[in-house]
Scaffold this motif. Structure first.
Motif, short mmCIF file in Angstrom:
data_model
loop_
_atom_site.label_atom_id
_atom_site.label_comp_id
_atom_site.label_asym_id
_atom_site.label_seq_id
_atom_site.Cartn_x
_atom_site.Cartn_y
_atom_site.Cartn_z
N TYR A 1 0.89 -1.17 -0.08
CA TYR A 1 0.08 0.02 0.09
C TYR A 1 0.75 1.11 -0.05
O TYR A 1 0.58 2.13 -0.80
CB TYR A 1 -0.74 -0.13 1.15
CG TYR A 1 -1.81 1.24 1.37
CD1 TYR A 1 -2.81 1.29 0.67
CD2 TYR A 1 -1.47 1.98 2.52
CE1 TYR A 1 -3.73 2.53 0.78
CE2 TYR A 1 -2.18 3.16 2.92
CZ TYR A 1 -3.34 3.41 1.91
OH TYR A 1 -4.14 4.52 2.22
N ILE A 2 1.92 1.31 0.88
CA ILE A 2 3.03 2.45 1.00
C ILE A 2 3.45 2.68 -0.73
O ILE A 2 3.67 3.73 -1.09
CB ILE A 2 3.91 2.06 1.86
CG1 ILE A 2 3.19 2.45 3.28
CG2 ILE A 2 4.97 3.30 1.95
CD1 ILE A 2 3.96 1.67 4.44
N ASN B 1 -6.52 -0.11 14.03
CA ASN B 1 -6.06 1.13 14.74
C ASN B 1 -4.50 1.08 14.94
O ASN B 1 -3.62 1.78 15.56
CB ASN B 1 -6.62 1.28 16.13
CG ASN B 1 -6.75 0.13 17.05
OD1 ASN B 1 -6.92 -0.99 16.58
ND2 ASN B 1 -6.48 0.30 18.21
N PHE B 2 -4.10 -0.50 14.61
CA PHE B 2 -2.54 -0.76 14.87
C PHE B 2 -1.77 -0.14 13.52
O PHE B 2 -0.82 -0.29 13.27
CB PHE B 2 -2.28 -2.14 14.98
CG PHE B 2 -2.42 -2.40 16.59
CD1 PHE B 2 -1.77 -1.68 17.55
CD2 PHE B 2 -3.51 -2.94 17.06
CE1 PHE B 2 -1.88 -1.94 18.83
CE2 PHE B 2 -4.02 -3.27 18.34
CZ PHE B 2 -3.13 -2.73 19.07
N ASP B 3 -2.74 0.11 12.20
CA ASP B 3 -2.12 0.13 10.93
C ASP B 3 -1.50 1.58 10.80
O ASP B 3 -2.25 2.54 11.00
CB ASP B 3 -3.15 -0.03 9.79
CG ASP B 3 -2.64 -0.03 8.64
OD1 ASP B 3 -1.39 0.25 8.20
OD2 ASP B 3 -3.50 -0.18 7.69
N ARG B 4 -0.29 1.70 10.61
CA ARG B 4 0.47 2.90 10.66
C ARG B 4 0.90 3.40 9.21
O ARG B 4 1.80 4.27 8.96
CB ARG B 4 1.65 3.04 11.52
CG ARG B 4 1.21 2.82 13.12
CD ARG B 4 0.36 3.91 13.72
NE ARG B 4 0.30 3.87 14.91
CZ ARG B 4 -1.20 3.22 15.34
NH1 ARG B 4 -2.25 2.88 14.80
NH2 ARG B 4 -1.29 3.14 16.73
N SER B 5 0.50 2.62 8.28
CA SER B 5 0.75 2.78 6.89
C SER B 5 0.78 4.29 6.20
O SER B 5 1.63 4.81 5.79
CB SER B 5 -0.06 1.90 5.77
OG SER B 5 0.20 0.56 6.20
N ASN B 6 -0.64 4.87 6.69
CA ASN B 6 -0.82 6.49 6.27
C ASN B 6 0.32 7.26 7.03
O ASN B 6 0.56 8.12 6.49
CB ASN B 6 -2.21 6.78 6.64
CG ASN B 6 -3.09 5.97 5.48
OD1 ASN B 6 -2.83 5.71 4.53
ND2 ASN B 6 -4.44 5.76 6.02
N ASP B 7 0.55 6.97 8.15
CA ASP B 7 1.46 7.73 8.87
C ASP B 7 2.75 7.72 8.22
O ASP B 7 3.62 8.78 7.98
CB ASP B 7 1.77 7.24 10.46
CG ASP B 7 0.27 7.51 11.29
OD1 ASP B 7 -0.38 8.23 10.77
OD2 ASP B 7 0.29 6.87 12.19
N GLY C 1 -4.11 7.50 0.01
CA GLY C 1 -5.08 7.65 -0.72
C GLY C 1 -4.99 8.25 -2.27
O GLY C 1 -5.85 7.86 -3.20
N SER C 2 -3.88 9.01 -2.26
CA SER C 2 -3.29 9.35 -3.77
C SER C 2 -2.26 8.64 -4.42
O SER C 2 -1.03 8.84 -4.07
CB SER C 2 -2.99 10.91 -3.48
OG SER C 2 -3.75 11.74 -2.98
N PHE C 3 -2.75 7.48 -5.01
CA PHE C 3 -1.78 6.51 -5.67
C PHE C 3 -1.02 7.04 -6.80
O PHE C 3 -1.35 7.97 -7.65
CB PHE C 3 -2.49 5.31 -6.07
CG PHE C 3 -3.20 4.72 -5.13
CD1 PHE C 3 -2.61 3.89 -3.87
CD2 PHE C 3 -4.75 4.58 -4.82
CE1 PHE C 3 -3.27 3.46 -3.02
CE2 PHE C 3 -5.24 3.86 -3.68
CZ PHE C 3 -4.52 3.33 -2.96
N ALA C 4 0.35 6.85 -6.98
CA ALA C 4 1.26 7.29 -7.73
C ALA C 4 0.70 6.61 -9.19
O ALA C 4 0.05 5.41 -9.36
CB ALA C 4 2.63 6.99 -7.39
N LYS C 5 1.01 7.28 -10.12
CA LYS C 5 0.64 6.92 -11.47
C LYS C 5 1.95 6.71 -12.43
O LYS C 5 2.90 6.93 -12.27
CB LYS C 5 -0.17 7.82 -12.49
CG LYS C 5 -1.36 8.29 -11.77
CD LYS C 5 -2.23 8.90 -12.74
CE LYS C 5 -3.55 9.69 -11.90
NZ LYS C 5 -4.67 9.08 -11.34
#
Length: 174
Positions: free
Chosen positions: A29-30, A154-160, A170-174
Protein backbone atom coordinates in the motif's frame (compact mmCIF):
# COMPACT_ATOMS: atom_id res chain seq x y z
CA UNK A 1 5.47 -27.89 42.42
CA UNK A 2 7.10 -28.19 39.01
CA UNK A 3 3.72 -27.48 37.38
CA UNK A 4 3.23 -24.28 39.41
CA UNK A 5 6.70 -23.00 38.49
CA UNK A 6 6.03 -23.68 34.79
CA UNK A 7 2.72 -21.81 34.93
CA UNK A 8 4.37 -18.87 36.74
CA UNK A 9 7.14 -18.65 34.11
CA UNK A 10 4.58 -18.66 31.30
CA UNK A 11 2.54 -15.92 32.99
CA UNK A 12 5.62 -13.78 33.66
CA UNK A 13 6.91 -14.13 30.10
CA UNK A 14 3.49 -13.37 28.60
CA UNK A 15 3.23 -10.16 30.66
CA UNK A 16 6.45 -8.98 28.98
CA UNK A 17 4.99 -9.73 25.56
CA UNK A 18 1.83 -7.74 26.21
CA UNK A 19 3.86 -4.79 27.42
CA UNK A 20 5.44 -4.37 24.01
CA UNK A 21 4.04 -1.67 21.79
CA UNK A 22 3.52 -2.72 18.24
CA UNK A 23 1.99 -1.59 15.00
CA UNK A 24 1.92 -2.76 11.43
CA UNK A 25 2.24 -1.23 7.99
CA UNK A 26 1.33 -2.49 4.54
CA UNK A 27 4.40 -1.97 2.37
CA UNK A 28 2.48 -2.74 -0.84
CA UNK A 29 0.00 0.00 0.00
CA UNK A 30 2.82 2.41 0.85
CA UNK A 31 4.68 1.63 -2.39
CA UNK A 32 1.55 2.46 -4.40
CA UNK A 33 1.90 6.04 -3.13
CA UNK A 34 5.55 6.47 -4.17
CA UNK A 35 5.91 7.84 -7.72
CA UNK A 36 9.54 6.69 -7.96
CA UNK A 37 8.39 3.12 -7.32
CA UNK A 38 5.70 3.32 -9.98
CA UNK A 39 8.23 4.69 -12.45
CA UNK A 40 10.81 2.03 -11.58
CA UNK A 41 8.19 -0.70 -11.91
CA UNK A 42 7.19 0.57 -15.37
CA UNK A 43 10.85 0.61 -16.38
CA UNK A 44 11.34 -2.96 -15.13
CA UNK A 45 8.16 -4.11 -16.88
CA UNK A 46 9.41 -2.53 -20.13
CA UNK A 47 12.79 -4.26 -19.84
CA UNK A 48 11.12 -7.55 -19.00
CA UNK A 49 8.81 -7.33 -22.00
CA UNK A 50 11.68 -6.35 -24.34
CA UNK A 51 13.88 -9.20 -23.12
CA UNK A 52 11.03 -11.70 -23.28
CA UNK A 53 10.40 -10.80 -26.94
CA UNK A 54 14.09 -11.29 -27.66
CA UNK A 55 14.03 -14.72 -25.98
CA UNK A 56 10.78 -15.72 -27.69
CA UNK A 57 12.37 -14.85 -31.05
CA UNK A 58 15.34 -17.12 -30.26
CA UNK A 59 13.05 -20.02 -29.32
CA UNK A 60 10.99 -19.38 -32.47
CA UNK A 61 14.20 -19.74 -34.52
CA UNK A 62 14.81 -23.09 -32.81
CA UNK A 63 11.25 -24.17 -33.64
CA UNK A 64 11.67 -23.13 -37.28
CA UNK A 65 14.96 -25.02 -37.57
CA UNK A 66 13.38 -28.07 -35.94
CA UNK A 67 10.38 -28.06 -38.32
CA UNK A 68 12.66 -27.71 -41.34
CA UNK A 69 14.84 -30.54 -40.06
CA UNK A 70 11.84 -32.84 -39.54
CA UNK A 71 10.56 -32.06 -43.03
CA UNK A 72 13.98 -32.75 -44.62
CA UNK A 73 15.06 -35.59 -42.33
CA UNK A 74 14.35 -38.43 -44.75
CA UNK A 75 16.36 -36.73 -47.50
CA UNK A 76 19.45 -36.04 -45.35
CA UNK A 77 22.54 -38.16 -44.99
CA UNK A 78 23.66 -39.19 -41.51
CA UNK A 79 26.35 -36.53 -41.55
CA UNK A 80 23.90 -33.81 -42.59
CA UNK A 81 21.38 -34.97 -39.96
CA UNK A 82 24.01 -34.79 -37.21
CA UNK A 83 25.10 -31.33 -38.36
CA UNK A 84 21.50 -30.04 -38.34
CA UNK A 85 20.78 -31.63 -34.93
CA UNK A 86 23.89 -29.99 -33.47
CA UNK A 87 22.85 -26.64 -34.98
CA UNK A 88 19.38 -26.96 -33.39
CA UNK A 89 20.86 -27.94 -30.01
CA UNK A 90 23.31 -25.01 -30.16
CA UNK A 91 20.51 -22.53 -30.96
CA UNK A 92 18.34 -23.96 -28.19
CA UNK A 93 21.18 -23.74 -25.69
CA UNK A 94 21.86 -20.14 -26.78
CA UNK A 95 18.20 -19.23 -26.18
CA UNK A 96 18.17 -20.97 -22.79
CA UNK A 97 21.38 -19.23 -21.72
CA UNK A 98 19.99 -15.85 -22.76
CA UNK A 99 16.82 -16.58 -20.76
CA UNK A 100 18.91 -17.50 -17.73
CA UNK A 101 21.11 -14.42 -18.15
CA UNK A 102 18.11 -12.09 -18.28
CA UNK A 103 15.64 -13.70 -15.87
CA UNK A 104 17.60 -16.27 -13.88
CA UNK A 105 18.62 -16.13 -10.25
CA UNK A 106 20.55 -12.85 -9.87
CA UNK A 107 20.13 -12.22 -13.60
CA UNK A 108 19.94 -8.83 -15.28
CA UNK A 109 16.30 -8.24 -14.27
CA UNK A 110 17.16 -8.99 -10.65
CA UNK A 111 20.14 -6.63 -10.82
CA UNK A 112 18.01 -3.86 -12.33
CA UNK A 113 15.36 -4.41 -9.66
CA UNK A 114 18.01 -4.01 -6.96
CA UNK A 115 19.36 -0.87 -8.60
CA UNK A 116 15.94 0.77 -8.98
CA UNK A 117 13.88 -0.53 -6.05
CA UNK A 118 16.39 -0.90 -3.22
CA UNK A 119 16.88 2.88 -2.66
CA UNK A 120 13.10 3.29 -2.43
CA UNK A 121 12.82 0.44 0.07
CA UNK A 122 15.65 1.93 2.12
CA UNK A 123 13.88 5.32 2.16
CA UNK A 124 10.67 3.67 3.41
CA UNK A 125 12.62 1.60 5.94
CA UNK A 126 14.25 4.73 7.33
CA UNK A 127 10.87 6.47 7.61
CA UNK A 128 9.48 3.44 9.47
CA UNK A 129 12.45 3.39 11.86
CA UNK A 130 12.11 7.11 12.57
CA UNK A 131 8.37 6.71 13.13
CA UNK A 132 8.90 3.79 15.52
CA UNK A 133 11.47 5.77 17.50
CA UNK A 134 9.23 8.85 17.67
CA UNK A 135 6.17 6.86 18.74
CA UNK A 136 8.07 4.58 21.13
CA UNK A 137 7.07 1.42 19.28
CA UNK A 138 8.91 -1.82 19.98
CA UNK A 139 7.91 -3.57 16.82
CA UNK A 140 6.42 -2.77 13.41
CA UNK A 141 5.27 -5.67 11.26
CA UNK A 142 4.73 -5.62 7.51
CA UNK A 143 1.27 -6.82 6.58
CA UNK A 144 2.42 -7.52 3.01
CA UNK A 145 5.06 -10.09 3.95
CA UNK A 146 3.87 -11.49 7.30
CA UNK A 147 0.84 -13.70 7.49
CA UNK A 148 -1.55 -11.82 9.71
CA UNK A 149 -4.74 -13.61 10.52
CA UNK A 150 -6.20 -10.60 12.26
CA UNK A 151 -5.10 -7.05 12.92
CA UNK A 152 -7.03 -4.16 14.37
CA UNK A 153 -7.04 -1.23 11.94
CA UNK A 154 -6.03 1.13 14.76
CA UNK A 155 -2.59 -0.56 14.73
CA UNK A 156 -2.10 0.17 11.00
CA UNK A 157 0.43 2.98 10.58
CA UNK A 158 0.77 2.84 6.79
CA UNK A 159 -0.82 6.27 6.27
CA UNK A 160 1.52 7.79 8.87
CA UNK A 161 4.52 6.45 6.94
CA UNK A 162 3.10 7.71 3.63
CA UNK A 163 2.67 11.17 5.17
CA UNK A 164 6.19 11.01 6.62
CA UNK A 165 7.52 10.27 3.11
CA UNK A 166 5.80 13.43 1.90
CA UNK A 167 2.88 11.87 0.04
CA UNK A 168 -0.88 12.05 0.55
CA UNK A 169 -2.58 8.83 1.71
CA UNK A 170 -5.13 7.63 -0.84
CA UNK A 171 -3.42 9.43 -3.75
CA UNK A 172 -1.81 6.56 -5.60
CA UNK A 173 1.16 7.25 -7.88
CA UNK A 174 0.61 6.86 -11.58
Amino acid sequence: MRYIISVLLIVISSVGVFAQRLAYVDSDYILKHVPEYSSAQKQLDGLSEQWQKEIDKKFQEVETLNKAYLADQVLLTDEMRNKREEEIKAKEQEATELQQKRFGFEGELYQQRLKLIKPIQEKIGKAIEEYAAREGLDMILDKASVTMLFARPNFDRSNDIITRLGYKPGSFAK
